[in-house]
Write a protein that holds these residues in place. Structure first.
Motif, mmCIF file in Angstrom:
data_model
loop_
_atom_site.group_PDB
_atom_site.id
_atom_site.type_symbol
_atom_site.label_atom_id
_atom_site.label_comp_id
_atom_site.label_asym_id
_atom_site.label_seq_id
_atom_site.Cartn_x
_atom_site.Cartn_y
_atom_site.Cartn_z
ATOM 1 N N VAL A 97 34.760 39.716 39.825
ATOM 2 C CA VAL A 97 35.514 39.103 40.908
ATOM 3 C C VAL A 97 35.465 37.599 40.663
ATOM 4 C CG1 VAL A 97 35.656 38.725 43.397
ATOM 5 C CG2 VAL A 97 34.897 40.947 42.522
ATOM 6 N N ASP A 98 36.641 36.988 40.512
ATOM 7 C CA ASP A 98 36.733 35.555 40.230
ATOM 8 C C ASP A 98 36.764 34.779 41.541
ATOM 9 O OD1 ASP A 98 37.246 33.013 39.312
ATOM 10 O OD2 ASP A 98 38.919 33.606 38.026
ATOM 11 N N GLY A 99 35.726 33.990 41.775
ATOM 12 C CA GLY A 99 35.637 33.196 42.996
ATOM 13 C C GLY A 99 36.417 31.898 42.932
ATOM 14 N N GLY A 100 37.000 31.591 41.778
ATOM 15 C CA GLY A 100 37.783 30.378 41.634
ATOM 16 C C GLY A 100 36.972 29.231 41.065
ATOM 17 N N ARG A 116 32.785 32.868 30.851
ATOM 18 C CA ARG A 116 33.978 33.093 31.687
ATOM 19 C C ARG A 116 34.097 32.041 32.790
ATOM 20 N NH1 ARG A 116 37.698 33.487 34.600
ATOM 21 N NH2 ARG A 116 39.022 35.252 35.012
ATOM 22 N N CYS A 117 32.964 31.640 33.350
ATOM 23 C CA CYS A 117 32.968 30.724 34.492
ATOM 24 C C CYS A 117 32.713 29.278 34.088
ATOM 25 C CB CYS A 117 31.919 31.168 35.520
ATOM 26 S SG CYS A 117 32.310 32.758 36.254
ATOM 27 N N ALA A 138 33.070 27.884 41.837
ATOM 28 C CA ALA A 138 32.353 28.902 42.619
ATOM 29 C C ALA A 138 31.012 29.192 41.952
ATOM 30 C CB ALA A 138 33.175 30.183 42.693
ATOM 31 N N PRO A 139 29.989 29.533 42.735
ATOM 32 C CA PRO A 139 28.736 29.967 42.122
ATOM 33 C C PRO A 139 28.981 31.243 41.305
ATOM 34 C CG PRO A 139 28.549 29.898 44.531
ATOM 35 C CD PRO A 139 29.957 29.578 44.174
ATOM 36 N N ARG A 199 32.609 34.457 48.190
ATOM 37 C CA ARG A 199 33.425 33.453 47.503
ATOM 38 C C ARG A 199 32.788 32.994 46.191
ATOM 39 N NH1 ARG A 199 37.208 30.699 51.703
ATOM 40 N NH2 ARG A 199 36.960 32.171 53.401
ATOM 41 N N ALA A 200 31.941 33.827 45.652
ATOM 42 C CA ALA A 200 31.318 33.550 44.361
ATOM 43 C C ALA A 200 32.064 34.327 43.283
ATOM 44 C CB ALA A 200 29.853 33.970 44.377
#
Length: 87
Positions: free
Chosen positions: A12-15, A83-84, A18-19, A46-47
């Motif tokens: 799940v991509d929190g944007g 990824r993040c 995001a943590p 929202r992570a």
């Protein structure tokens, strides 16, 4: 996992900014068995969340072991960090 079996997970991509959270389900379960409430908590956080099935569980290949769990954790952490954009 490098040198190991193909692993399965949900992301799940929190944007941006995001943590990042790496999650494993309880022993003997699989991600597909998560309740609606568990998924709502993940989405509400929202992570950016990577929830993984360790080798031998759910859609992940291989057989479970302590060494395998550690390798799976390292692989998941590396994928999530890349990824993040997290060091």
């Amino acid at each position: 996992a490098p040198g190991g079996p193909k692993l399965s997970g949900w992301f799940v991509d929190g944007g941006p900014n995001a943590p990042a959270v790496l999650m494993f389900h309880a022993n003997g379960g699989e991600i597909a068995g998560w309740s609606r409430m568990q998924m709502e908590i993940v989405l509400a956080s929202r992570a950016s969340v990577l929830a993984m099935d360790c080798r031998g569980y759910g859609q992940s290949a291989g057989s479970p072991s302590e060494a395998g769990l550690l390798a799976d954790g390292r692989a998941g952490r590396a994928w999530l960090a890349q990824r993040c954009g997290v060091k």
